[in-house]
Design a protein around this motif. Structure first.
Motif, short mmCIF file in Angstrom:
data_model
loop_
_atom_site.label_atom_id
_atom_site.label_comp_id
_atom_site.label_asym_id
_atom_site.label_seq_id
_atom_site.Cartn_x
_atom_site.Cartn_y
_atom_site.Cartn_z
N VAL A 1 0.77 -1.77 0.15
CA VAL A 1 -0.05 0.26 0.09
C VAL A 1 0.78 1.56 -0.20
O VAL A 1 1.62 1.21 0.66
CB VAL A 1 -1.02 -0.46 1.04
N ASN A 2 0.48 1.82 -1.32
CA ASN A 2 1.46 3.29 -1.39
C ASN A 2 2.61 3.41 -1.62
O ASN A 2 3.20 4.28 -1.02
CB ASN A 2 0.48 4.33 -0.24
N VAL A 3 2.65 2.47 -2.03
CA VAL A 3 4.47 1.92 -2.79
C VAL A 3 4.41 2.30 -3.83
O VAL A 3 3.26 1.70 -4.57
CB VAL A 3 4.62 0.27 -2.74
N PRO A 4 5.32 3.22 -4.51
CA PRO A 4 4.78 3.73 -6.06
C PRO A 4 5.41 2.47 -6.97
O PRO A 4 6.31 1.93 -6.81
CB PRO A 4 5.84 4.83 -6.39
N HIS A 5 4.25 2.84 -8.26
CA HIS A 5 4.24 1.57 -9.09
C HIS A 5 5.80 2.05 -10.41
O HIS A 5 6.58 1.58 -10.86
CB HIS A 5 3.75 1.38 -10.09
N GLN A 6 6.13 3.53 -10.38
CA GLN A 6 6.99 3.96 -10.85
C GLN A 6 7.87 4.70 -10.30
O GLN A 6 8.06 5.53 -8.64
CB GLN A 6 6.57 4.89 -11.99
N GLU A 7 8.96 5.63 -10.96
CA GLU A 7 9.42 6.18 -9.67
C GLU A 7 9.38 7.62 -9.03
O GLU A 7 8.51 8.48 -10.16
CB GLU A 7 11.03 7.00 -10.40
N ILE A 8 9.40 8.01 -8.33
CA ILE A 8 8.93 9.52 -8.40
C ILE A 8 9.90 10.78 -7.79
O ILE A 8 11.33 9.84 -7.24
CB ILE A 8 7.91 8.99 -6.84
N SER A 9 10.07 12.12 -7.61
CA SER A 9 10.66 12.69 -6.93
C SER A 9 11.56 12.35 -5.86
O SER A 9 10.46 11.75 -4.66
CB SER A 9 10.51 13.75 -6.72
N GLY A 10 12.88 12.21 -5.98
CA GLY A 10 13.77 12.02 -3.72
C GLY A 10 13.42 13.01 -3.74
O GLY A 10 14.55 13.21 -2.35
N GLU A 11 12.86 14.04 -3.63
CA GLU A 11 13.44 15.38 -2.36
C GLU A 11 12.93 15.27 -1.11
O GLU A 11 14.27 16.19 -0.59
CB GLU A 11 12.42 16.45 -2.88
N HIS A 12 12.09 14.26 -0.90
CA HIS A 12 11.92 14.08 0.62
C HIS A 12 13.16 13.33 1.62
O HIS A 12 13.40 13.21 2.57
CB HIS A 12 10.69 13.34 0.85
N LEU A 13 14.60 12.57 0.51
CA LEU A 13 15.33 11.17 0.97
C LEU A 13 16.10 12.46 1.55
O LEU A 13 16.88 13.31 1.60
CB LEU A 13 15.87 11.17 0.29
N ARG A 14 16.16 11.19 2.83
CA ARG A 14 17.41 12.32 4.06
C ARG A 14 18.58 11.27 3.93
O ARG A 14 19.56 11.78 4.40
CB ARG A 14 17.04 12.15 5.25
N VAL A 15 18.68 10.01 3.45
CA VAL A 15 19.56 9.16 4.07
C VAL A 15 20.84 8.69 2.71
O VAL A 15 21.40 8.65 2.43
CB VAL A 15 18.95 7.74 4.45
N CYS A 16 19.41 7.95 1.58
CA CYS A 16 20.05 7.62 0.33
C CYS A 16 20.14 8.97 -0.35
O CYS A 16 19.48 10.09 -0.35
CB CYS A 16 18.40 6.77 0.32
#
Length: 560
Positions: free
Chosen positions: A45-60
């Motif tokens: 649930v809520n796992v994207p089917h296609q890539e999304i913007s990664g602006e929210h990432l802090r570690v990766c």
């Protein structure tokens, strides 16, 4: 004009291709990531089917990603759990060695004592019958105190053995002079002549030296196995600090966010992460190695001059030899005691016309090796110690080698240094691998380790190992120091070794007041204490067995 038109067409074509390429990049599928993520037990649930913007990432690394913030949080917890399991699994064999060998040695030693007591009881019952059974508590107390010492009781071996021979002298003195009546005060006076008259010959001195050295070595060795077990179990439960958790997530699961769920980390990259996360464990290694070396030295003693099996198994023969010596010297001993303590009053019974030598027939004989009860698991001390020693050798440098074990190529990491996760993409990992230990992590490129704050639990285990190592060094030299009884923690006790017979004293050390992990033997101590109360000193005929005109001279070669 035509040329200008061709240029415009070319530019439009390039623009369209660029847009098409960008659209394909943005639309990259996350199906492999979804499959791998679901295989870990997480909901899609809520796992994207296609890539999304990664602006929210802090570690990766940022950019287009298959990870949401919620996914990263769950994968962070997963990486922490997997790391804890990796340390547990990597240390499993070593920890199991201490658990199983401690159990085996403990069972072996206690069964050896039990069998020795049964052997003595059976032999003396056959030989002396009711007279022994009526007075067997002297020997029962001897074995009770030996067991209590071994299981951690506050027992001074030398004093306990001296007390045994004094009580034996009192009983035999009454037997050999049954025509007299002796008060408790008189018997106490008589026992003071034990050292001066040596009524039992040289047996007490030899047996004291052998028993104290062997028991000190055995008790210290089994406690060393227990301390090793406790330290290993505690250190294997790692404390994952935030900086380590972040580095683990980046190494294990940032490939998921990058659309590469099957990509393993580079070997050297894994080393830096593990050396940062296990920096405190590596600092345990020097003291751990000294502890293992001391255990190996005591193991050598247990196979050689401090072999408890060669001391305990023939103890019935040795005591019987002492009894025969006492009978042979009875007239001289009695005369000296009468001279020093005064002439006793007649009992009014009179000495039997039959000599003591007529009371028993010559049925006394030791068990043959085939008849003796077998010890734990049917093994011998030598084989058991050899097995333990080999396992101990394998555990040297365990904690500093732990990152190597975890990062083994093909297991956690990729064997191809060009086709691995290097913390931000697929490719070679270039930074150098830092050395192990807390202070060396100041230059770790992957884990931000605070080298000013050592782990408190690890420091406590280092101190516990240091204390145990000092005890082992003492046991190697035949000495016992400040062994605490958990029922009387403020007290200390020590026993000498009789090392005047040629023990080496290769170690020089300074004692420490640090606490040491103790065995939980409270139930055994309670039973031992109940069994070890002082005995009445009535004119019982206990070691009438003493009489024995037994053919013990045939066994003296075994003693000598």
């Amino acid at each position: 004009m035509y040329a200008m038109w061709r240029l415009q067409v070319a530019l439009c074509t390039l623009s369209l291709l660029s847009l098409s390429s960008g659209g394909e990049s943005k639309a990259r599928s996350c199906s492999e990531v979804r499959q791998a993520y679901n295989a870990k037990g997480f909901s899609l649930v809520n796992v994207p089917h296609q890539e999304i913007s990664g602006e929210h990432l802090r570690v990766c690394p940022r950019g287009y990603t298959c990870c949401t913030s919620e996914m990263v949080d769950k994968l962070s917890q997963q990486s922490k759990l997997e790391f804890e399991n990796l340390v547990e699994e990597s240390s499993h064999n070593m920890r199991t060695t201490f658990v199983s060998r401690h159990k085996k040695f403990d069972e072996f030693f206690l069964e050896l004592l039990d069998n020795s007591e049964k052997s003595l009881n059976s032999m003396f019952t056959r030989t002396y019958g009711k007279l022994y059974m009526q007075n067997s508590e002297v020997f029962q107390d001897l074995f009770t105190e030996l067991k209590r010492y071994y299981t951690g009781g506050n027992v001074n071996l030398e004093e306990m053995l001296n007390d045994f021979w004094s009580r034996l002298l009192e009983r035999m003195f009454q037997l050999l002079n049954s025509q007299y009546h002796f008060t408790d005060d008189y018997l106490e006076c008589a026992s003071k002549y034990t050292d001066q008259l040596k009524p039992f010959g040289d047996v007490p001195r030899k047996l004291k030296a052998q028993v104290t050295r062997a028991f000190i070595a055995a008790r210290t060795f089994v406690q060393g196995l227990m301390v090793g077990r406790e330290v290993a179990n505690r250190v294997a439960k790692v404390n994952v600090v935030p900086a380590c958790a972040q580095a683990l997530t980046k190494m294990l699961y940032c490939p998921y966010c990058h659309g590469l769920p099957g990509l393993k980390p580079c070997h050297n990259y894994c080393h830096n992460v593990m050396r940062g996360c296990l920096a405190n464990q590596a600092d345990l290694d020097p003291e751990w190695n000294l502890f293992i070396d001391a255990m190996l030295l005591v193991a050598d003693r247990l196979e050689g001059p401090f072999n408890i099996e060669t001391v305990i198994e023939p103890i019935d023969i040795k005591i019987s030899e002492a009894i025969m010596t006492m009978q042979e010297n009875s007239m001289q001993v009695s005369a000296k005691v009468f001279q020093g303590c005064g002439q006793p009053k007649p009992s009014g019974i009179g000495r039997s016309a039959r000599g003591i030598t007529d009371v028993f027939n010559a049925r006394f004989r030791p068990y043959t090796p085939e008849e003796r009860p077998t010890t734990a698991a049917g093994t011998s001390l030598d084989r058991l110690v050899i097995d333990i020693r080999e396992r101990l050798k394998e555990s040297r440098r365990f904690w500093s080698n732990l990152p190597d074990d975890i990062c083994a190529k093909g297991k956690l990491t990729e064997s191809d240094d060009e086709q691995c996760w290097n913390s931000h993409a697929k490719g070679r990992y270039f930074p150098e691998v830092v050395k192990e230990g807390l202070t060396n992590q100041v230059s770790n490129p992957e884990v931000d380790v605070d080298i000013t704050r050592p782990d408190t639990l690890i420091r406590q285990q280092i101190m516990a190992l240091r204390v145990m190592t000092n005890k082992l060094k003492n046991a190697y030299n035949g000495n016992d120091i400040y062994f605490q009884d958990s029922s009387d923690e403020g007290s200390t006790s020590g026993s000498g070794s009789g090392c005047s017979d040629g023990c080496t004293t290769e170690f020089v050390f300074v004692g420490t007041e640090a606490p040491v992990i103790g065995a939980d033997r409270s139930d055994e101590r309670a039973a031992a204490a109940a069994a070890g109360k002082s005995l009445s000193r009535g004119p019982s005929l206990l070691l009438v067995m003493a009489a024995l005109t037994l053919p013990l001279w045939a066994m003296q070669t075994h003693w000598r």
